[in-house]
Design an enzyme around this catalytic site. Structure first.
Site, PDB file in Angstrom:
ATOM      1  N   ASP A 100      10.290 -18.085  26.786  1.00 42.58           N
ATOM      2  CA  ASP A 100       9.658 -17.525  25.487  1.00 42.58           C
ATOM      3  C   ASP A 100      10.978 -17.680  24.595  1.00 42.58           C
ATOM      4  O   ASP A 100      11.988 -16.940  24.763  1.00 42.58           O
ATOM      5  CB  ASP A 100       9.256 -16.124  25.567  1.00 42.58           C
ATOM      6  N   LYS A 162       4.171 -17.310  19.724  1.00 38.61           N
ATOM      7  CA  LYS A 162       4.124 -16.016  20.113  1.00 38.61           C
ATOM      8  C   LYS A 162       4.410 -15.247  18.958  1.00 38.61           C
ATOM      9  O   LYS A 162       5.249 -15.549  18.064  1.00 38.61           O
ATOM     10  CB  LYS A 162       5.119 -15.848  21.284  1.00 38.61           C
ATOM     11  N   LYS A 191       0.197 -16.190  21.696  1.00 36.36           N
ATOM     12  CA  LYS A 191       0.397 -14.645  22.431  1.00 36.36           C
ATOM     13  C   LYS A 191       0.916 -13.634  21.496  1.00 36.36           C
ATOM     14  O   LYS A 191       1.866 -13.722  20.840  1.00 36.36           O
ATOM     15  CB  LYS A 191       1.885 -15.100  23.380  1.00 36.36           C
TER      16      LYS A 191
HETATM   17  O1  LIG Z   1       6.692  -9.414  24.824  1.00 37.36           O
HETATM   18  C1  LIG Z   1       7.541  -9.081  24.100  1.00 37.36           C
HETATM   19  C2  LIG Z   1       7.926  -7.560  24.439  1.00 37.36           C
HETATM   20  O2  LIG Z   1       8.025  -7.262  25.599  1.00 37.36           O
HETATM   21  C3  LIG Z   1       6.857  -6.715  23.828  1.00 37.36           C
HETATM   22  O3  LIG Z   1       7.190  -5.336  24.149  1.00 37.36           O
HETATM   23  P1  LIG Z   1       6.717  -3.843  23.506  1.00 37.36           P
HETATM   24  O4  LIG Z   1       5.107  -4.002  23.897  1.00 37.36           O
HETATM   25  O5  LIG Z   1       7.404  -2.603  23.803  1.00 37.36           O
HETATM   26  O6  LIG Z   1       6.353  -4.221  21.897  1.00 37.36           O
END
Ligand SMILES: O=C[C@H](O)COP(=O)(O)O
Length: 244
Positions: A100, A162, A191
């Site tokens: 990513d 994403k 995503k």
């Molecule tokens: O995918 C990106 C992050 O892992 C999302 O983290 P979060 O659920 O704490 O916003």
């Protein structure tokens, strides 16, 4: 583009969530826990910061239900292209199954779109054959910038657009997901990530064409548990055009 499901079981949802431990404070114990929970619950991927990807790879069996992911140019995206290219190659060599990459927001906001395009192309090449997702970090972008960035990513050959890193306040709103879906138009996956915490939002986003979520470990496990507790153990997905 995959057909939107009419409902999801807990296992179906887990196979649409990348769980993660990608914050500054995540330590080795968190990575070990991430790996165990990802495999145990059947999440489609587990993501850790670059230095922990080799450890994560050693803990997650290759070829199973759970992929290993890592970020590139994370979380600011302001790294030199050469550094992002090197990081992509290093993470590919470390056994990452997905990568990513954080887009260069500063160059996007400067209107230096050729820089943005060329950098994404260079990282896609360095990562190959590992698929690349490109993070826009919606919190910093106007709707016009989101449309521009989503179109660049969708036409780049990247696997996914994403929405966020999880390092900024949640900005993956339904109108903005709708905007991205309209621009991407099936040319790449979407995503949704960054502050996603409730099943209603998940269901709405799936209906809009989101096929992958990025959610921190604790929140992801809670959401999957909530699906199991629903009548029939399934989360209903109403078609987007039937929603009020
Ligand atoms: O995918 C990106 C992050 O892992 C999302 O983290 P979060 O659920 O704490 O916003």
């Amino acid at each position: 583009m995959s057909k939107t499901p009419t409902s999801l079981s807990a296992a179906d949802l887990a196979q649409r969530i990348d769980i993660s431990a990608v914050q500054t404070f995540h330590a080795e114990a968190d990575i070990r826990s991430l790996a165990a929970l990802a495999v145990e619950n059947g999440f489609i991927a587990a993501h850790a910061l670059p230095n922990f990807v080799p450890l994560l790879r050693s803990l997650v069996p290759a070829g199973g239900r759970t992929l290993v992911g890592g970020p590139i140019g994370f979380p600011s995206g302001g790294h030199m292209t050469a550094i992002k290219v090197a990081e992509a190659a290093a993470l590919r060599e470390a056994g990452a199954d997905e990568l990513d990459m954080m887009i260069n927001v500063g160059r996007l906001k400067s209107g230096d779109l050729n820089y943005v395009r060329d950098e994404i192309a260079a990282v896609i090449e360095a990562a190959a054959p590992v698929p690349l997702k490109v993070i826009l970090e919606l919190h910093h972008l106007t709707d016009t910038e989101i449309e521009t960035a989503a179109d660049i990513v969708a036409s780049s050959g990247a696997a996914f657009v994403k929405t966020g890193t999880g390092w900024t306040p949640a900005a993956a709103t339904l109108p903005r997901i709708r905007l991205i879906a309209a621009v991407v138009a099936g040319r790449a996956g979407i995503k949704a990530s960054g502050g996603i915490r409730d099943l209603a939002t998940v269901a709405e986003m799936v209906a809009l064409g989101v096929t992958r979520f990025g959610i921190n470990t604790a929140s992801a496990i809670e959401l999957v548990k909530q699906v199991d507790a629903l009548p029939g153990g399934r989360l209903a997905i109403a078609p987007a055009n039937e929603r009020a």
